[in-house]
Write an enzyme that holds these catalytic residues in place. Sequence first.
Site, PDB file in Angstrom:
ATOM      1  N   HIS A  36       0.899  -1.324  -0.039  1.00 10.95           N
ATOM      2  CA  HIS A  36      -0.176   0.020   0.022  1.00 10.95           C
ATOM      3  C   HIS A  36       0.941   1.158  -0.026  1.00 10.95           C
ATOM      4  CE1 HIS A  36      -2.884  -2.891   2.112  1.00 10.95           C
ATOM      5  NE2 HIS A  36      -3.477  -2.643   1.157  1.00 10.95           N
ATOM      6  N   GLU A 149      -1.357  -4.322  -8.838  1.00  7.47           N
ATOM      7  CA  GLU A 149      -1.595  -5.283  -9.783  1.00  7.47           C
ATOM      8  C   GLU A 149      -1.689  -6.619  -9.378  1.00  7.47           C
ATOM      9  OE1 GLU A 149       1.677  -4.904 -12.584  1.00  7.47           O
ATOM     10  OE2 GLU A 149       0.608  -3.348 -13.801  1.00  7.47           O
ATOM     11  N   ASP A 151      -3.933  -7.441  -7.435  1.00  2.96           N
ATOM     12  CA  ASP A 151      -5.529  -7.721  -7.712  1.00  2.96           C
ATOM     13  C   ASP A 151      -5.551  -7.372  -9.153  1.00  2.96           C
ATOM     14  OD1 ASP A 151      -6.386  -8.686  -4.904  1.00  2.96           O
ATOM     15  OD2 ASP A 151      -5.486  -6.742  -4.514  1.00  2.96           O
TER      16      ASP A 151
HETATM   17  O1  PAF Z   1      -8.221  -3.722  -3.050  1.00  2.00           O
HETATM   18  C1  PAF Z   1      -8.852  -3.536  -2.144  1.00  2.00           C
HETATM   19  O2  PAF Z   1      -8.041  -3.332  -1.032  1.00  2.00           O
HETATM   20  C2  PAF Z   1     -10.262  -3.370  -2.145  1.00  2.00           C
HETATM   21  O3  PAF Z   1     -10.849  -4.237  -3.070  1.00  2.00           O
HETATM   22  C3  PAF Z   1     -10.668  -1.869  -2.623  1.00  2.00           C
HETATM   23  C4  PAF Z   1     -10.146  -1.468  -4.008  1.00  2.00           C
HETATM   24  C5  PAF Z   1      -9.973  -0.863  -1.668  1.00  2.00           C
HETATM   25  C6  PAF Z   1     -12.243  -1.845  -2.511  1.00  2.00           C
HETATM   26  O4  PAF Z   1     -12.822  -1.747  -1.242  1.00  2.00           O
END
Ligand code: PAF
EC number: 6.3.2.1
Length: 280
Positions: A36, A149, A151
């Site tokens: 993140h 990426e 996800d």
């Molecule tokens: O990838 C995530 O953490 C979640 O699916 C998101 C994009 C924040 C939506 O809740």
Amino acid sequence: MLVFKTKKELTEHVSALPKTNRLALVPTMGALHKGHVSLVEQAIAENETVVVSIFVNPTQFNNKEDLEKYPQTLQADLDLLSATSENIIIFAPSAEEVYDKNVKAKTYDFEGLDQVMEGAFREDHFNGVGTIVEALLLLVKPDRAYFGEKDFQQLQIIRKLVEQQQIPVEIIGCPIVREPSGLAMSSRNERLSPELRQKASFIYSTLLAAKEKFGTKSAGYVVDWVKKEFDQHEDLELEYIEITDVNTLRPITIKNENLKYRAFIAVYAGGVRLIDNIAL
Ligand code: PAF
């Protein structure tokens, strides 16, 4: 660092910013890790204002227990973000603030992108993701929104969502961040024993070997080879391995030099579900 809990506070603040500021949104569900942080850092490097949302979205969990088990670590998340930059805006609303009394997902037609892989194993998951991402984009109105990426299927679905709903935002996909062992960073890694966490690096080493084999072998051959590798592994259970076209996410039939492919994998390690993918 500013922390807003209501839509009103956030939109009042954002709408008072200079119109020339490029505005970025980094949507998260908290339990933040280096993956993140890399999204936030890229957003900071490319925009004047960055909003990070922290919201565990109930409508994307098809399993109540999974939602209850999801780590809620707001203070640790805020500490990590403030160490990254003092100059970011956090939006950390409650479920009532986001959904009012109607905690329900919209239904989308993502043209099949949501029917495969994660969508096939997690019913309605992508309707929930679409609902929250659309709501956040319409609220914040960013110029750019950043997604990992790791996800990749989610990323392609969000691209489809903004195209279908005609939301004027640039969707930026950011590279997967890995632990030194190669394991893709995920908040779920915390639930692995140290031994299993090390063993789970097998997922990435197998993807790397699959990538190499894909250079000379067919997709079917590579998929079967990966399945055999996991059959022989005592601690990891393969849920799926797919090689697909990056745009349609449909399994490859005949290799075409002009198309781009990716391998996607989901694996259980001691009851913890891990996903990963690699460009081929
Ligand atoms: O990838 C995530 O953490 C979640 O699916 C998101 C994009 C924040 C939506 O809740």
